[in-house]
Motif scaffolding. Structure first.
Motif, PDB file in Angstrom:
ATOM      1  N   ILE A   1       0.872  -1.175   0.000  1.00 54.05           N
ATOM      2  CA  ILE A   1       0.000   0.000   0.000  1.00 54.05           C
ATOM      3  C   ILE A   1       0.907   1.222   0.000  1.00 54.05           C
ATOM      4  O   ILE A   1       1.773   1.360   0.859  1.00 54.05           O
ATOM      5  CB  ILE A   1      -0.921   0.034   1.234  1.00 54.05           C
ATOM      6  N   GLU A   2       0.676   2.104  -0.969  1.00 55.37           N
ATOM      7  CA  GLU A   2       1.542   3.264  -1.160  1.00 55.37           C
ATOM      8  C   GLU A   2       0.715   4.539  -1.145  1.00 55.37           C
ATOM      9  O   GLU A   2      -0.425   4.567  -1.633  1.00 55.37           O
ATOM     10  CB  GLU A   2       2.254   3.118  -2.502  1.00 55.37           C
ATOM     11  N   ARG A   3       1.283   5.605  -0.585  1.00 56.30           N
ATOM     12  CA  ARG A   3       0.609   6.899  -0.599  1.00 56.30           C
ATOM     13  C   ARG A   3       0.320   7.293  -2.044  1.00 56.30           C
ATOM     14  O   ARG A   3       1.144   7.105  -2.929  1.00 56.30           O
ATOM     15  CB  ARG A   3       1.487   7.951   0.052  1.00 56.30           C
ATOM     16  N   GLY A   4      -0.867   7.830  -2.269  1.00 53.00           N
ATOM     17  CA  GLY A   4      -1.237   8.309  -3.597  1.00 53.00           C
ATOM     18  C   GLY A   4      -1.999   7.292  -4.436  1.00 53.00           C
ATOM     19  O   GLY A   4      -2.515   7.627  -5.500  1.00 53.00           O
ATOM     20  N   GLU A   5      -2.088   6.043  -3.963  1.00 53.80           N
ATOM     21  CA  GLU A   5      -2.853   5.050  -4.721  1.00 53.80           C
ATOM     22  C   GLU A   5      -4.332   5.415  -4.703  1.00 53.80           C
ATOM     23  O   GLU A   5      -4.823   5.988  -3.722  1.00 53.80           O
ATOM     24  CB  GLU A   5      -2.695   3.652  -4.106  1.00 53.80           C
ATOM     25  N   PRO A   6      -5.071   5.067  -5.758  1.00 55.18           N
ATOM     26  CA  PRO A   6      -6.493   5.404  -5.783  1.00 55.18           C
ATOM     27  C   PRO A   6      -7.296   4.556  -4.791  1.00 55.18           C
ATOM     28  O   PRO A   6      -6.949   3.413  -4.513  1.00 55.18           O
ATOM     29  CB  PRO A   6      -6.918   5.090  -7.224  1.00 55.18           C
ATOM     30  N   VAL A   7      -8.350   5.158  -4.259  1.00 53.99           N
ATOM     31  CA  VAL A   7      -9.298   4.457  -3.399  1.00 53.99           C
ATOM     32  C   VAL A   7     -10.618   4.433  -4.150  1.00 53.99           C
ATOM     33  O   VAL A   7     -11.116   5.475  -4.581  1.00 53.99           O
ATOM     34  CB  VAL A   7      -9.449   5.152  -2.027  1.00 53.99           C
ATOM     35  N   HIS A   8     -11.164   3.222  -4.325  1.00 58.81           N
ATOM     36  CA  HIS A   8     -12.374   3.029  -5.123  1.00 58.81           C
ATOM     37  C   HIS A   8     -13.552   2.676  -4.228  1.00 58.81           C
ATOM     38  O   HIS A   8     -13.516   1.669  -3.522  1.00 58.81           O
ATOM     39  CB  HIS A   8     -12.177   1.890  -6.136  1.00 58.81           C
ATOM     40  N   ALA A   9     -14.594   3.518  -4.273  1.00 59.97           N
ATOM     41  CA  ALA A   9     -15.859   3.195  -3.626  1.00 59.97           C
ATOM     42  C   ALA A   9     -16.648   2.303  -4.587  1.00 59.97           C
ATOM     43  O   ALA A   9     -16.209   2.061  -5.725  1.00 59.97           O
ATOM     44  CB  ALA A   9     -16.626   4.481  -3.320  1.00 59.97           C
ATOM     45  N   LEU A  10     -17.790   1.819  -4.156  1.00 64.34           N
ATOM     46  CA  LEU A  10     -18.619   0.962  -5.016  1.00 64.34           C
ATOM     47  C   LEU A  10     -19.039   1.677  -6.297  1.00 64.34           C
ATOM     48  O   LEU A  10     -19.211   1.045  -7.332  1.00 64.34           O
ATOM     49  CB  LEU A  10     -19.868   0.491  -4.260  1.00 64.34           C
ATOM     50  N   ASP A  11     -19.150   3.007  -6.241  1.00 69.09           N
ATOM     51  CA  ASP A  11     -19.625   3.773  -7.389  1.00 69.09           C
ATOM     52  C   ASP A  11     -18.543   4.669  -7.999  1.00 69.09           C
ATOM     53  O   ASP A  11     -18.846   5.653  -8.655  1.00 69.09           O
ATOM     54  CB  ASP A  11     -20.867   4.581  -7.018  1.00 69.09           C
ATOM     55  N   GLY A  12     -17.286   4.326  -7.810  1.00 68.06           N
ATOM     56  CA  GLY A  12     -16.218   5.062  -8.479  1.00 68.06           C
ATOM     57  C   GLY A  12     -15.102   5.489  -7.535  1.00 68.06           C
ATOM     58  O   GLY A  12     -15.182   5.302  -6.322  1.00 68.06           O
ATOM     59  N   GLU A  13     -14.076   6.088  -8.134  1.00 66.68           N
ATOM     60  CA  GLU A  13     -12.921   6.528  -7.353  1.00 66.68           C
ATOM     61  C   GLU A  13     -13.320   7.678  -6.436  1.00 66.68           C
ATOM     62  O   GLU A  13     -14.015   8.599  -6.850  1.00 66.68           O
ATOM     63  CB  GLU A  13     -11.789   6.958  -8.282  1.00 66.68           C
ATOM     64  N   ILE A  14     -12.839   7.621  -5.189  1.00 66.06           N
ATOM     65  CA  ILE A  14     -13.232   8.607  -4.190  1.00 66.06           C
ATOM     66  C   ILE A  14     -12.080   9.492  -3.724  1.00 66.06           C
ATOM     67  O   ILE A  14     -12.290  10.562  -3.176  1.00 66.06           O
ATOM     68  CB  ILE A  14     -13.910   7.915  -2.975  1.00 66.06           C
ATOM     69  N   GLY A  15     -10.852   9.051  -3.930  1.00 63.28           N
ATOM     70  CA  GLY A  15      -9.712   9.841  -3.477  1.00 63.28           C
ATOM     71  C   GLY A  15      -8.431   9.030  -3.538  1.00 63.28           C
ATOM     72  O   GLY A  15      -8.354   8.035  -4.261  1.00 63.28           O
ATOM     73  N   ARG A  16      -7.441   9.464  -2.770  1.00 61.52           N
ATOM     74  CA  ARG A  16      -6.119   8.835  -2.777  1.00 61.52           C
ATOM     75  C   ARG A  16      -5.685   8.469  -1.355  1.00 61.52           C
ATOM     76  O   ARG A  16      -6.014   9.175  -0.400  1.00 61.52           O
ATOM     77  CB  ARG A  16      -5.078   9.804  -3.367  1.00 61.52           C
ATOM     78  N   VAL A  17      -4.932   7.377  -1.250  1.00 57.31           N
ATOM     79  CA  VAL A  17      -4.408   6.932   0.038  1.00 57.31           C
ATOM     80  C   VAL A  17      -3.429   7.971   0.581  1.00 57.31           C
ATOM     81  O   VAL A  17      -2.544   8.424  -0.132  1.00 57.31           O
ATOM     82  CB  VAL A  17      -3.685   5.569  -0.096  1.00 57.31           C
TER      83      VAL A  17
END
Length: 190
Positions: free
Chosen positions: A114-130
């Protein structure tokens, strides 16, 4: 992630990512990039890590740190010059031409990075970055994924419970919708 780590006799480097065993949700290694990037990042087993009020302390010397397993593999790659043979032209004044390389992260078998800046995906799309992870110091289990959610003018940092993570592959995948993540309270300092 981004924290400074010190060896017992000098500087170590900066934490660039964590390695997690998905079966137990525990952190097994920190990936630490040496100061000044004079060598490759190292996989540091959690058994060598102490977290103190002053930051991260490694139970190894600078020399022992340098001998730990590399966290990256560099591989020479043929054919990246588009097939035109440009790599054979050489550099200025007869210097050898740069050799195309591919660098890949090393992750122990069965574990995930797990790396800073990786995308975070909610059920309905990308929500932000780690932004990072929170880890229970007693059992080394990941308790939360820290997320930078929203835009610059409406951004808040959110601590997503680890129980909401369904997989770690090309980012973090959640069993929550964007609205559910948006309704989480801002991350505190805990």
């Amino acid at each position: 992630m981004g924290a400074e780590a010190r060896c017992s006799d000098g500087p170590g480097g900066k934490v660039s990512r964590v390695i997690v065993d998905p079966a137990s949700d525990t952190v097994t290694h920190l990936v630490i990039e040496p100061r000044l990037r004079l060598s490759t990042a190292r996989l540091v087993p959690l058994g060598l890590v102490d977290v103190t009020a002053d930051g991260i302390r490694l139970r190894c010397t600078v020399e022992e740190f340098g001998a730990l397993e590399a966290a990256e593999e560099t591989e020479l790659v043929d054919g990246l010059d588009g097939g035109f043979g440009l790599a054979g032209l050489g550099g200025p004044m007869g210097a050898p031409a740069p050799v195309p390389v591919m660098v890949q992260d090393v992750v122990p078998r069965g574990e995930e990075g797990i790396e800073r800046g990786e995308p975070v995906h909610a059920l309905d799309g990308e929500i932000g970055r780690v932004e990072g992870v929170r880890v229970d110091p007693g059992d080394h289990r990941v308790t939360h994924v820290l997320l930078a959610e929203g835009h610059l003018w409406g951004r808040k940092d959110v601590a997503i419970p680890a129980s909401a993570v369904t997989k770690v592959e090309n980012g973090i995948w959640l069993n929550l919708t964007k609205k559910q993540v948006e309704n989480l309270p801002p991350a505190g300092n805990g």
